[in-house]
Design a protein around this motif. Structure first.
Motif, PDB file in Angstrom:
ATOM      1  N   PHE A   1      -1.404   4.477   2.193  1.00 13.78           N
ATOM      2  CA  PHE A   1      -0.841   3.387   3.006  1.00 13.78           C
ATOM      3  C   PHE A   1      -0.569   2.127   2.177  1.00 13.78           C
ATOM      4  O   PHE A   1       0.537   1.560   2.260  1.00 13.78           O
ATOM      5  CB  PHE A   1      -1.781   3.089   4.169  1.00 13.78           C
ATOM      6  CG  PHE A   1      -1.341   1.950   5.039  1.00 13.78           C
ATOM      7  CD1 PHE A   1      -0.247   2.088   5.883  1.00 13.78           C
ATOM      8  CD2 PHE A   1      -2.002   0.733   5.015  1.00 13.78           C
ATOM      9  CE1 PHE A   1       0.173   1.045   6.689  1.00 13.78           C
ATOM     10  CE2 PHE A   1      -1.600  -0.310   5.812  1.00 13.78           C
ATOM     11  CZ  PHE A   1      -0.503  -0.160   6.654  1.00 13.78           C
ATOM     12  N   PRO A   2      -1.512   1.629   1.358  1.00  9.98           N
ATOM     13  CA  PRO A   2      -1.206   0.434   0.544  1.00  9.98           C
ATOM     14  C   PRO A   2      -0.062   0.641  -0.440  1.00  9.98           C
ATOM     15  O   PRO A   2       0.758  -0.260  -0.644  1.00  9.98           O
ATOM     16  CB  PRO A   2      -2.529   0.171  -0.193  1.00  9.98           C
ATOM     17  CG  PRO A   2      -3.572   0.807   0.648  1.00  9.98           C
ATOM     18  CD  PRO A   2      -2.928   2.021   1.227  1.00  9.98           C
ATOM     19  N   ILE A   3       0.007   1.821  -1.055  1.00  6.99           N
ATOM     20  CA  ILE A   3       1.099   2.093  -1.995  1.00  6.99           C
ATOM     21  C   ILE A   3       2.447   2.021  -1.280  1.00  6.99           C
ATOM     22  O   ILE A   3       3.416   1.430  -1.774  1.00  6.99           O
ATOM     23  CB  ILE A   3       0.903   3.468  -2.655  1.00  6.99           C
ATOM     24  CG1 ILE A   3      -0.342   3.449  -3.549  1.00  6.99           C
ATOM     25  CG2 ILE A   3       2.132   3.853  -3.468  1.00  6.99           C
ATOM     26  CD1 ILE A   3      -0.690   4.805  -4.135  1.00  6.99           C
ATOM     27  N   MET A   4       2.511   2.616  -0.098  1.00 10.70           N
ATOM     28  CA  MET A   4       3.744   2.592   0.682  1.00 10.70           C
ATOM     29  C   MET A   4       4.133   1.163   1.045  1.00 10.70           C
ATOM     30  O   MET A   4       5.310   0.784   0.976  1.00 10.70           O
ATOM     31  CB  MET A   4       3.558   3.433   1.949  1.00 10.70           C
ATOM     32  CG  MET A   4       4.769   3.467   2.859  1.00 10.70           C
ATOM     33  SD  MET A   4       4.446   4.381   4.375  1.00 10.70           S
ATOM     34  CE  MET A   4       3.254   3.268   5.153  1.00 10.70           C
ATOM     35  N   MET A   5       3.128   0.340   1.418  1.00  9.05           N
ATOM     36  CA  MET A   5       3.412  -1.036   1.805  1.00  9.05           C
ATOM     37  C   MET A   5       3.989  -1.833   0.638  1.00  9.05           C
ATOM     38  O   MET A   5       4.976  -2.568   0.793  1.00  9.05           O
ATOM     39  CB  MET A   5       2.125  -1.690   2.306  1.00  9.05           C
ATOM     40  CG  MET A   5       1.568  -1.090   3.589  1.00  9.05           C
ATOM     41  SD  MET A   5       2.442  -1.642   5.050  1.00  9.05           S
ATOM     42  CE  MET A   5       1.793  -3.292   5.198  1.00  9.05           C
ATOM     43  N   VAL A   6       3.387  -1.701  -0.532  1.00 11.83           N
ATOM     44  CA  VAL A   6       3.845  -2.463  -1.692  1.00 11.83           C
ATOM     45  C   VAL A   6       5.270  -2.070  -2.063  1.00 11.83           C
ATOM     46  O   VAL A   6       6.146  -2.926  -2.268  1.00 11.83           O
ATOM     47  CB  VAL A   6       2.900  -2.239  -2.892  1.00 11.83           C
ATOM     48  CG1 VAL A   6       3.468  -2.894  -4.148  1.00 11.83           C
ATOM     49  CG2 VAL A   6       1.517  -2.800  -2.597  1.00 11.83           C
TER      50      VAL A   6
ATOM     51  N   VAL B   1      -6.335  -0.171  -5.626  1.00 10.60           N
ATOM     52  CA  VAL B   1      -5.110   0.640  -5.581  1.00 10.60           C
ATOM     53  C   VAL B   1      -3.879  -0.263  -5.518  1.00 10.60           C
ATOM     54  O   VAL B   1      -2.905  -0.067  -6.257  1.00 10.60           O
ATOM     55  CB  VAL B   1      -5.148   1.589  -4.368  1.00 10.60           C
ATOM     56  CG1 VAL B   1      -3.785   2.248  -4.158  1.00 10.60           C
ATOM     57  CG2 VAL B   1      -6.215   2.663  -4.564  1.00 10.60           C
ATOM     58  N   ILE B   2      -3.915  -1.264  -4.650  1.00  9.28           N
ATOM     59  CA  ILE B   2      -2.778  -2.182  -4.521  1.00  9.28           C
ATOM     60  C   ILE B   2      -2.552  -2.948  -5.813  1.00  9.28           C
ATOM     61  O   ILE B   2      -1.410  -3.123  -6.268  1.00  9.28           O
ATOM     62  CB  ILE B   2      -3.018  -3.155  -3.354  1.00  9.28           C
ATOM     63  CG1 ILE B   2      -3.045  -2.389  -2.030  1.00  9.28           C
ATOM     64  CG2 ILE B   2      -1.939  -4.239  -3.311  1.00  9.28           C
ATOM     65  CD1 ILE B   2      -3.439  -3.235  -0.846  1.00  9.28           C
ATOM     66  N   LEU B   3      -3.631  -3.421  -6.422  1.00 10.73           N
ATOM     67  CA  LEU B   3      -3.507  -4.165  -7.669  1.00 10.73           C
ATOM     68  C   LEU B   3      -2.924  -3.292  -8.778  1.00 10.73           C
ATOM     69  O   LEU B   3      -2.075  -3.748  -9.559  1.00 10.73           O
ATOM     70  CB  LEU B   3      -4.878  -4.706  -8.084  1.00 10.73           C
ATOM     71  CG  LEU B   3      -4.912  -5.583  -9.331  1.00 10.73           C
ATOM     72  CD1 LEU B   3      -4.070  -6.834  -9.127  1.00 10.73           C
ATOM     73  CD2 LEU B   3      -6.356  -5.970  -9.665  1.00 10.73           C
ATOM     74  N   ALA B   4      -3.362  -2.039  -8.848  1.00 10.79           N
ATOM     75  CA  ALA B   4      -2.850  -1.132  -9.876  1.00 10.79           C
ATOM     76  C   ALA B   4      -1.359  -0.880  -9.695  1.00 10.79           C
ATOM     77  O   ALA B   4      -0.579  -0.914 -10.663  1.00 10.79           O
ATOM     78  CB  ALA B   4      -3.622   0.190  -9.833  1.00 10.79           C
ATOM     79  N   VAL B   5      -0.925  -0.664  -8.463  1.00  8.15           N
ATOM     80  CA  VAL B   5       0.499  -0.447  -8.201  1.00  8.15           C
ATOM     81  C   VAL B   5       1.297  -1.702  -8.551  1.00  8.15           C
ATOM     82  O   VAL B   5       2.383  -1.630  -9.142  1.00  8.15           O
ATOM     83  CB  VAL B   5       0.718  -0.065  -6.722  1.00  8.15           C
ATOM     84  CG1 VAL B   5       2.203   0.016  -6.395  1.00  8.15           C
ATOM     85  CG2 VAL B   5       0.042   1.264  -6.415  1.00  8.15           C
TER      86      VAL B   5
END
Length: 288
Positions: free
Chosen positions: A69-74, A156-160
């Motif tokens: 979900f966070p990857i998709m949002m970013v 995860v969000i920071l890495a993306v």
């Protein structure tokens, strides 16, 4: 042809074994000589937090909300709005990523209430209330277990974001400070959903009410655009929205600034949420 029936004479076999257990010896077995010490509030809370983590271990699909979900949002918001709002996705990402970080973590806090409601439906809470432990330990354990999920989602969000070109001017300390404030606020915000988890009857009801609260708070904030571009009547709400304060705090730390006022508001909101919804949650828990 005859049938022989074997019988056990009184005083032999099983009767002798039963007779060997006297009233005194049975009492000695049932009455403990020394009662084990009662677990401390911290120990009980950590134990229930570990229980929440074990549930993730056995059902790893629960991590989709903090990974996929966070990857998709970013990706979606960066490339959907980046060119229109900032001229390029990479330039917009510098402002967007701290906000998306806050938005994603705040959204997944509602699953705390869903987990509470699920355990109630299964009858697990009836067992917990019989244990000689600190009463709030069950609820605190849920929240402690979810804090690890919040940290994982933040990483995860920071890495993306770093892969896409996000560069925090505040460095590692700024990133850590921003995530710490977000986790503290999420801990306080999660008490709202534990209340709903105890109050509402079904899991779907908890999710429905949670989304009705979360969507206005996250979208009517400064996550996507500057508040100065909004109508005056809307700015009055957005500027006093707790999500706006947290988003501004996280963004300030990651940009290398010291957002003192916004930090005070963010921590103040977390304290108020705990002070208000914590007692309400425990009252519902004791009466459930």
């Amino acid at each position: 042809m005859s049938t022989a029936t074997q019988t056990t004479a009184p005083g032999t076999g099983a009767d002798e074994e039963l007779a060997a257990v006297s009233t005194e010896s049975l009492a000695a077995l049932l009455i403990a000589k020394e009662r084990p010490p009662r677990p401390s509030a911290l120990s009980a809370s950590v134990t229930f937090g570990w229980r929440a983590m074990l549930k993730i271990k056995h059902v790893p699909e629960q991590l989709f909300d903090v990974t996929a979900f966070p990857i998709m949002m970013v990706l979606m918001y960066t490339y959907l709005f980046g060119g229109a709002l900032a001229g390029s996705p990479q330039e917009y990402l510098q402002r967007l990523l701290p906000g998306i970080l806050v938005m994603s973590i705040v959204m997944i806090t509602m699953y705390t209430g869903v987990a509470v409601n699920t355990d109630i439906d299964k009858g697990v809470f009836d067992r917990f209330r019989t244990l000689p432990i600190w009463r709030p330990a069950v609820m605190v354990g849920y929240l402690l277990g979810d804090m690890l999920r919040y940290v994982l989602g933040s990483l995860v969000i920071l890495a993306v974001g770093l892969i896409l070109g996000f560069r925090p001017e505040g460095g590692a300390l700024g990133v850590i400070a921003g995530i710490a404030v977000l986790i503290a606020f999420s801990f306080g915000f999660s008490w709202v959903w534990t209340m709903f988890g105890l109050m509402l009857r079904t899991e779907k009801s908890v999710m429905g009410v949670s989304m009705m609260v979360i969507f206005p708070l996250t979208f009517l904030s400064d996550i996507f655009v500057e508040t100065s571009t909004m109508p005056g009547w809307l700015q009055a709400f957005v500027n006093n929205n707790p999500v706006t304060h947290v988003s501004s705090t996280v963004r300030g730390f990651m940009q290398g600034e010291w957002p003192g006022t916004e930090l005070a508001w963010s921590l103040g909101w977390a304290a108020v949420l705990i002070a208000v919804f914590g007692p309400i949650t425990m009252r519902l828990y004791n009466r459930k």
